[in-house]
Design an enzyme around this catalytic site. Structure first.
Site, short mmCIF file in Angstrom:
data_model
loop_
_atom_site.label_atom_id
_atom_site.label_comp_id
_atom_site.label_asym_id
_atom_site.label_seq_id
_atom_site.Cartn_x
_atom_site.Cartn_y
_atom_site.Cartn_z
N ARG A 1 49.34 57.87 68.54
CA ARG A 1 49.62 56.52 68.32
C ARG A 1 50.80 56.36 67.58
NH1 ARG A 1 46.35 55.81 71.46
NH2 ARG A 1 44.13 54.76 71.19
N GLU B 1 54.62 48.38 70.07
CA GLU B 1 54.82 48.85 71.44
C GLU B 1 55.01 47.87 72.22
OE1 GLU B 1 51.52 51.14 73.74
OE2 GLU B 1 52.66 52.52 72.29
N HIS C 1 54.07 54.44 77.07
CA HIS C 1 52.63 54.68 77.06
C HIS C 1 51.91 55.19 78.53
CE1 HIS C 1 48.79 53.97 74.02
NE2 HIS C 1 48.59 54.85 75.08
#
Length: 327
Positions: A232, A261, A280
């Site tokens: 994370r 993000e 991601h």
């Protein structure tokens, strides 16, 4: 196993998943629903295949929609982590996740990053004859890999790294033994970071892990450390990275996750030559998704038979008191 034709599945997983699940369950009624929770088909369904919007700023609902959870008997998540879902989602029918399935693709991503850093890719590729000169490169064999977090991702990565001749040290969230021959156990991050050539972050995003990599941690790092974050974005204080790169404390940073993000346009991490960002995607790939679809079908079949479910999800503690604007 043939599902009752009245059995209904509300799905956000996509056409391929819907076809796989329907075929495995003898033509169950699978209905596509858009992102979010405010859709009548979800309330009318027996099972909800949930694919959340994980972009920063895509906030979840603070309260369940009226009538929640309707007829739902099972919620299957497409993800391994649960920290970016609302608390109320876990207060009703059983929730199952992809826990235990993402280890292989994410470990492959980590190893690709480690190979690239060791061989100085992409800088080693020539653009013309004037760049013809031999580069000396260290070997992965014998280098030290640190793993912060020793769940399914950390364990899979450790197995593969050991097979490549790397030395592996890991930290887990408890004092319980790692239970893997050949992997040394460190007590905490300070004990881990000072001895690593490559450090992979694979722990959940919680208050306890927030900014576990900051200026203080990096000051204790072995010079030339390669940092890889597949966990994370909250685990890393991004403001500490550029100074550490410029000082040589970090030789390279590979980030599949950030906070927020994505990072905003113009952020210095985009342009630094030794920072590599990906959107991601460490677990992304059809083979991984197919295993999630298989788990969804298996869990639905188990639900119909009255058997135990696979991958029951526990709510991970959120990093913030209110829903975080991040994955």
């Amino acid at each position: 196993m043939t599902a009752d034709r009245t059995f209904m599945i509300a799905s956000q997983f996509g056409d391929r998943a819907d076809n796989i699940v329907a075929a495995m369950l003898g033509g169950a009624d699978v209905r596509k629903v858009p992102p979010g929770y405010d859709h009548s088909a979800i309330m009318e369904a027996d099972v909800f295949l949930h694919y959340p919007d994980t972009r920063s700023g895509a906030r979840w609902q603070d309260r369940p929609p009226p009538g929640w959870p309707g007829r739902l008997r099972l919620i299957q998540l497409i993800s391994t982590g649960t920290d970016f879902y609302p608390d109320w989602l876990f207060a009703g029918p059983p929730v199952t996740s992809a826990i235990g399935l993402s280890g292989p693709p994410i470990s492959e991503y980590c190893l690709a990053a480690i190979f690239a850093a060791t061989r100085d890719m992409p800088a080693m590729w020539m653009k013309g004859p004037d760049q013809w000169h031999r580069r000396m490169a260290p070997s992965i064999r014998g280098s030290r890999l640190g793993i912060y977090g020793f769940g399914s991702i950390g364990r899979t990565l450790a197995e593969q790294a050991l097979a490549l001749g790397m030395r592996v040290t890991a930290v887990r969230g408890s004092d319980a033994p790692l239970g893997m021959d050949g992997v040394e156990q460190a007590a905490d991050m300070p004990a881990l970071i000072g001895n690593c050539d490559h450090l992979v972050l694979a722990a959940p995003g919680t208050d306890a892990t927030r900014h576990v990599i900051d200026a203080t941690a990096l000051a204790a790092a072995k010079p030339g450390l390669h940092l890889v974050n597949v966990a994370r974005g909250s685990l890393v204080d991004h403001a500490a990275l550029i100074p550490a790169l410029d000082a040589g404390t970090l030789s390279r940073v590979t980030l599949d996750v950030t906070e927020p993000e994505p990072l905003p346009a113009g952020h210095p991490l985009y342009s630094h030559p030794r920072v590599f960002l990906s959107p991601h995607v460490a677990a992304a790939g059809q083979s991984f998704l197919d295993t999630v679809y298989q788990r969804a079908a298996d869990n639905i079949a188990r639900l119909l038979r009255g058997d135990g479910l696979i991958g029951l999800a526990e709510r991970e503690p959120a990093v913030h008191a209110t829903p975080p604007e991040r994955v």
